[in-house]
Structures are given as C-alpha cells and as structure tokens.
Design an enzyme around this catalytic site. Structure first.
Site, PDB file in Angstrom:
ATOM      1  N   ASP A  25      14.045  41.175 -11.110  1.00 26.72           N
ATOM      2  CA  ASP A  25      13.519  41.955  -9.972  1.00 26.72           C
ATOM      3  C   ASP A  25      13.096  41.037  -8.832  1.00 26.72           C
ATOM      4  O   ASP A  25      12.692  39.890  -9.060  1.00 26.72           O
ATOM      5  CB  ASP A  25      12.332  42.811 -10.458  1.00 26.72           C
ATOM      6  CG  ASP A  25      11.999  43.917  -9.468  1.00 26.72           C
ATOM      7  OD1 ASP A  25      12.894  44.313  -8.679  1.00 26.72           O
ATOM      8  OD2 ASP A  25      10.848  44.383  -9.481  1.00 26.72           O
ATOM      9  N   TRP A  30      12.982  38.878  -1.778  1.00 30.01           N
ATOM     10  CA  TRP A  30      13.386  37.486  -1.536  1.00 30.01           C
ATOM     11  C   TRP A  30      14.135  37.401  -0.207  1.00 30.01           C
ATOM     12  O   TRP A  30      13.884  36.525   0.612  1.00 30.01           O
ATOM     13  CB  TRP A  30      14.281  37.000  -2.679  1.00 30.01           C
ATOM     14  CG  TRP A  30      14.779  35.591  -2.539  1.00 30.01           C
ATOM     15  CD1 TRP A  30      14.198  34.464  -3.050  1.00 30.01           C
ATOM     16  CD2 TRP A  30      15.970  35.163  -1.856  1.00 30.01           C
ATOM     17  NE1 TRP A  30      14.950  33.358  -2.718  1.00 30.01           N
ATOM     18  CE2 TRP A  30      16.039  33.758  -1.983  1.00 30.01           C
ATOM     19  CE3 TRP A  30      16.968  35.825  -1.146  1.00 30.01           C
ATOM     20  CZ2 TRP A  30      17.072  32.999  -1.436  1.00 30.01           C
ATOM     21  CZ3 TRP A  30      18.003  35.073  -0.585  1.00 30.01           C
ATOM     22  CH2 TRP A  30      18.044  33.678  -0.740  1.00 30.01           C
ATOM     23  N   HIS A  42      20.761  40.055  -3.514  1.00 27.39           N
ATOM     24  CA  HIS A  42      21.583  40.365  -4.694  1.00 27.39           C
ATOM     25  C   HIS A  42      22.641  39.272  -4.900  1.00 27.39           C
ATOM     26  O   HIS A  42      22.911  38.871  -6.031  1.00 27.39           O
ATOM     27  CB  HIS A  42      22.259  41.731  -4.543  1.00 27.39           C
ATOM     28  CG  HIS A  42      21.282  42.866  -4.439  1.00 27.39           C
ATOM     29  ND1 HIS A  42      20.152  42.948  -5.217  1.00 27.39           N
ATOM     30  CD2 HIS A  42      21.253  43.973  -3.639  1.00 27.39           C
ATOM     31  CE1 HIS A  42      19.483  44.053  -4.928  1.00 27.39           C
ATOM     32  NE2 HIS A  42      20.123  44.690  -3.958  1.00 27.39           N
ATOM     33  N   SER A  70      19.705  50.056 -13.014  1.00 32.06           N
ATOM     34  CA  SER A  70      19.080  51.076 -13.856  1.00 32.06           C
ATOM     35  C   SER A  70      19.649  52.458 -13.546  1.00 32.06           C
ATOM     36  O   SER A  70      20.263  52.674 -12.491  1.00 32.06           O
ATOM     37  CB  SER A  70      17.565  51.089 -13.637  1.00 32.06           C
ATOM     38  OG  SER A  70      17.240  51.736 -12.431  1.00 32.06           O
ATOM     39  N   LEU A 136      26.195  32.386 -27.587  1.00 30.00           N
ATOM     40  CA  LEU A 136      25.154  33.254 -27.006  1.00 30.00           C
ATOM     41  C   LEU A 136      25.804  34.597 -26.713  1.00 30.00           C
ATOM     42  O   LEU A 136      26.942  34.637 -26.240  1.00 30.00           O
ATOM     43  CB  LEU A 136      24.641  32.637 -25.693  1.00 30.00           C
ATOM     44  CG  LEU A 136      23.737  33.503 -24.814  1.00 30.00           C
ATOM     45  CD1 LEU A 136      22.302  33.493 -25.339  1.00 30.00           C
ATOM     46  CD2 LEU A 136      23.714  33.020 -23.372  1.00 30.00           C
ATOM     47  N   ARG A 192       9.782  39.767 -16.800  1.00 34.14           N
ATOM     48  CA  ARG A 192      10.068  40.487 -15.553  1.00 34.14           C
ATOM     49  C   ARG A 192       9.670  39.587 -14.401  1.00 34.14           C
ATOM     50  O   ARG A 192       8.515  39.156 -14.305  1.00 34.14           O
ATOM     51  CB  ARG A 192       9.318  41.812 -15.457  1.00 34.14           C
ATOM     52  CG  ARG A 192       9.689  42.546 -14.139  1.00 34.14           C
ATOM     53  CD  ARG A 192       9.165  43.952 -14.031  1.00 34.14           C
ATOM     54  NE  ARG A 192       9.700  44.597 -12.825  1.00 34.14           N
ATOM     55  CZ  ARG A 192       9.980  45.871 -12.696  1.00 34.14           C
ATOM     56  NH1 ARG A 192       9.772  46.689 -13.700  1.00 34.14           N
ATOM     57  NH2 ARG A 192      10.461  46.357 -11.552  1.00 34.14           N
TER      58      ARG A 192
HETATM   59  C1  IPE Z   1      14.329  47.565 -12.339  1.00 31.22           C
HETATM   60  O1  IPE Z   1      14.007  47.182 -11.048  1.00 31.22           O
HETATM   61  C2  IPE Z   1      15.809  47.672 -12.508  1.00 31.22           C
HETATM   62  C3  IPE Z   1      16.561  46.414 -12.395  1.00 31.22           C
HETATM   63  C4  IPE Z   1      16.089  45.213 -12.214  1.00 31.22           C
HETATM   64  C5  IPE Z   1      17.971  46.559 -12.523  1.00 31.22           C
HETATM   65  P1  IPE Z   1      13.617  48.225  -9.925  1.00 31.22           P
HETATM   66  O2  IPE Z   1      13.331  47.435  -8.707  1.00 31.22           O
HETATM   67  O3  IPE Z   1      14.658  49.283  -9.803  1.00 31.22           O
HETATM   68  O4  IPE Z   1      12.294  48.881 -10.516  1.00 31.22           O
HETATM   69  P2  IPE Z   1      11.133  49.711  -9.811  1.00 31.22           P
HETATM   70  O5  IPE Z   1      11.787  50.786  -8.994  1.00 31.22           O
HETATM   71  O6  IPE Z   1      10.384  48.763  -8.937  1.00 31.22           O
HETATM   72  O7  IPE Z   1      10.286  50.214 -10.932  1.00 31.22           O
HETATM   73  C1  IPE Z   2      16.440  43.797  -8.471  1.00 27.82           C
HETATM   74  O1  IPE Z   2      15.935  43.472  -7.232  1.00 27.82           O
HETATM   75  C2  IPE Z   2      17.912  44.108  -8.441  1.00 27.82           C
HETATM   76  C3  IPE Z   2      18.249  45.525  -8.714  1.00 27.82           C
HETATM   77  C4  IPE Z   2      17.411  46.456  -9.030  1.00 27.82           C
HETATM   78  C5  IPE Z   2      19.641  45.873  -8.639  1.00 27.82           C
HETATM   79  P1  IPE Z   2      15.468  44.598  -6.235  1.00 27.82           P
HETATM   80  O2  IPE Z   2      16.638  45.037  -5.404  1.00 27.82           O
HETATM   81  O3  IPE Z   2      14.758  45.688  -6.938  1.00 27.82           O
HETATM   82  O4  IPE Z   2      14.452  43.793  -5.309  1.00 27.82           O
HETATM   83  P2  IPE Z   2      13.045  44.308  -4.778  1.00 27.82           P
HETATM   84  O5  IPE Z   2      12.234  44.715  -5.964  1.00 27.82           O
HETATM   85  O6  IPE Z   2      13.318  45.473  -3.870  1.00 27.82           O
HETATM   86  O7  IPE Z   2      12.473  43.133  -4.065  1.00 27.82           O
HETATM   87 MG    MG Z   3      12.830  45.989  -7.459  1.00 28.25          MG
END
Ligand code: IPE
Ligand code: IPE
Ligand code: MG
Length: 265
Positions: A25, A30, A42, A70, A136, A192
């Site tokens: 996450d 970032w 990403h 997700s 792995l 996380r």
């Molecule tokens: C969780 O991150 C899902 C992934 C890293 C793929 P999210 O950024 O979607 O989670 P929430 O919305 O902050 O809970």
């Molecule tokens: C996690 O990073 C990647 C995915 C959920 C696909 P985020 O895109 O959720 O990044 P933040 O949490 O918005 O910074």
């Molecule tokens: Mg996120």
C-alpha cells in the site's frame, strides 16, 4: 503439502517465516508526494515487487503472497483501474521468464473471471510454465477478497453436497482445502506498508494466528531493510497459539502435557 489449520494444530515455526503475506500500500501517496500522477506510484511499485521477491528468496522464505488488486479496488476511477490492468499484463509478460530462471513458482489467486480473457490466458500460461519450481512460491492476489475466498470455498462444499445428495461433513482443515491458498501454510508474517493499520479484506481466514507488522514506508520504497526489519520484529515475537509462555519453555512440565499442541475433540 497438506494444509494445517493453526486453530486445529499448533504449526511448526522457525526464525525465518515460511510464508509472508504483504499488503503493498501507498503507491498513490508516494507519487502524490512527488507531484506525480498516482499511476507513477504503481509503476514504481513493480520494481518493489521485484525487490521483495529477490529478498524473500535470499532470506529463505518459501511462500510470498502479495495483494495486488482487491475486490473493492474496482471502485477506483476507471482510468486507474485500466492502468493497473495494463501494468499487470506488462509485468507478467516481462517478468515470468526471469521468475522461472530463478526457480520461482507463480500462482495468481482471486476471482479471475472478471479479467479479460487475454489476462486469464497469460496467467494460466505463467502458472503452467513455473509449476515445477520449488525455491519460492510467489502468489499474486488479484481481484481477491477474503470474503470472496471464504464464500467460494463454502459454495464448493455446498455443490459437492448437492451432487452427492447428502450433506458432506467437513472440519476446519477440510474447509480450508477449498480456499484459494490451500497449497500454502498459513502466513507466519503479515506486512502492510503505507501506514494504514487494517486488513482491507485480505486473507481473513488465513491470518487467524499470523504476526502483524505495519510500516509507514510507502510500497515503492520497500527495500531489503524494510524486509529485514519486519523479519527481525517477527523473530522477537512469542507465538503462543493460545498457550501460556511457560508452556513454550523446552524444559517445562506443561510443554509435555497433552494440551500443548492439540485441542480436545
Ligand atoms: C489494499 O489497499 C489493497 C491492495 C493493496 C491491493 P487499499 O488501498 O485498496 O486499501 P484501503 O482502501 O485503504 O483499505
Ligand atoms: C496500493 O497503493 C496499490 C493498489 C491498491 C492497487 P494505493 O494505490 O492504494 O496507494 P495509496 O494508498 O492511495 O497511497
Ligand atoms: Mg491504498
């Protein structure tokens, strides 16, 4: 290996976690911090995936499970979702050969029926190509949700009951064999990144006795030190699985008692 439920039997544990599960996450934040579009985060996140795989393999971790998309991430702006899909395809096309050369088995778990057929086909081919690798097991959770996983396992058991014309009896271990990660032990360590302290519908069943580790580092900044800090924190934990500290001491009378690693049936 046969799946062992941590609530049925106390699993064997070692200083290095056998299975690490990560919520990657913080990609968007970032990028925003650097005045870049979220999707740039990403793209950098893929480099961090490469680092995580290499470092876990080096540390002797046997299973690495990464949450990539997700079941709730479809709620994001359509442009971001399509970018993530394209990135997934590119990463699969570019990385699978390298994973294979390094002895890494790739699995993808989640409701893949919602992905277009080209992605489904790429996934199937990558899984087949790497199926015999043993160094792995890298699992990518894509369109994955912990509730979806429990529901699809329950549905399979219900369908089995209908086809046999009787209620098929099952216990925890048998139920868990229908979960998406039935080929892996339950995660020892959950990480996380990105500063949030929630599970966000990741491995709801499998995290029952997993050690949780949260770090403020954004996913694109994940490096060897982030991993070794997490593993060091894990190594300091006392994993009791419901027992007392005294029962964990090797010489303890309690440790040799029948209750130490099994439950009364
Ligand atoms: C969780 O991150 C899902 C992934 C890293 C793929 P999210 O950024 O979607 O989670 P929430 O919305 O902050 O809970
Ligand atoms: C996690 O990073 C990647 C995915 C959920 C696909 P985020 O895109 O959720 O990044 P933040 O949490 O918005 O910074
Ligand atoms: Mg996120």
């Amino acid at each position: 290996m046969t799946y062992t439920s941590s609530t049925v039997r106390v699993p064997d544990i070692a200083a290095v976690p056998r299975h690490i599960a990560i919520i990657m996450d913080g990609n968007g934040r970032w990028a925003t911090q650097r005045r870049l579009p979220r999707v740039a985060g990403h793209t950098r996140g893929v480099d961090a995936v490469r680092t995580a795989v290499e470092e876990c393999a080096r540390a002797g971790v046997e299973y690495l499970t990464l949450f990539a998309f997700s079941s709730e991430n479809w709620r994001r702006p359509v442009e971001e979702v399509s970018f993530l899909m394209r990135l997934f395809v590119t990463a699969l096309e570019r990385e699978v050969g390298k994973l294979h050369a390094n002895g890494i088995r790739l699995r993808v778990v989640g409701d893949l029926s919602l992905f277009d057929t080209r992605i489904q086909d790429l996934i199937r081919r990558a899984e087949t190509k790497t199926a015999r690798n043993t160094r792995l097991t890298l699992t990518i959770a894509a369109n994955y949700g912990g509730r979806w996983d429990i529901m699809q396992a329950a549905r399979k058991l219900a369908e089995q009951s209908v086809s046999e014309g009787r209620v098929v009896p099952f216990d925890e271990s048998e139920f868990a064999q229908h979960l998406a990660l039935a080929y892996a032990p339950e995660p020892d360590l959950f990480i996380r990144t990105g500063g949030e302290t929630r599970i966000s519908n990741f491995l709801l069943w499998q995290l029952a006795y997993t050690e949780l580790y949260f770090t403020d580092a954004y996913w694109p900044d994940f490096d060897a030190k982030t991993l070794s800090d997490a593993i060091a924190s894990y190594a300091r934990r006392e994993r009791r699985f419901g027992r007392t500290s005294a029962q964990l001491e090797p010489q303890s009378q309690d440790a040799s008692s029948q209750n130490a690693d099994s439950l009364p049936c």
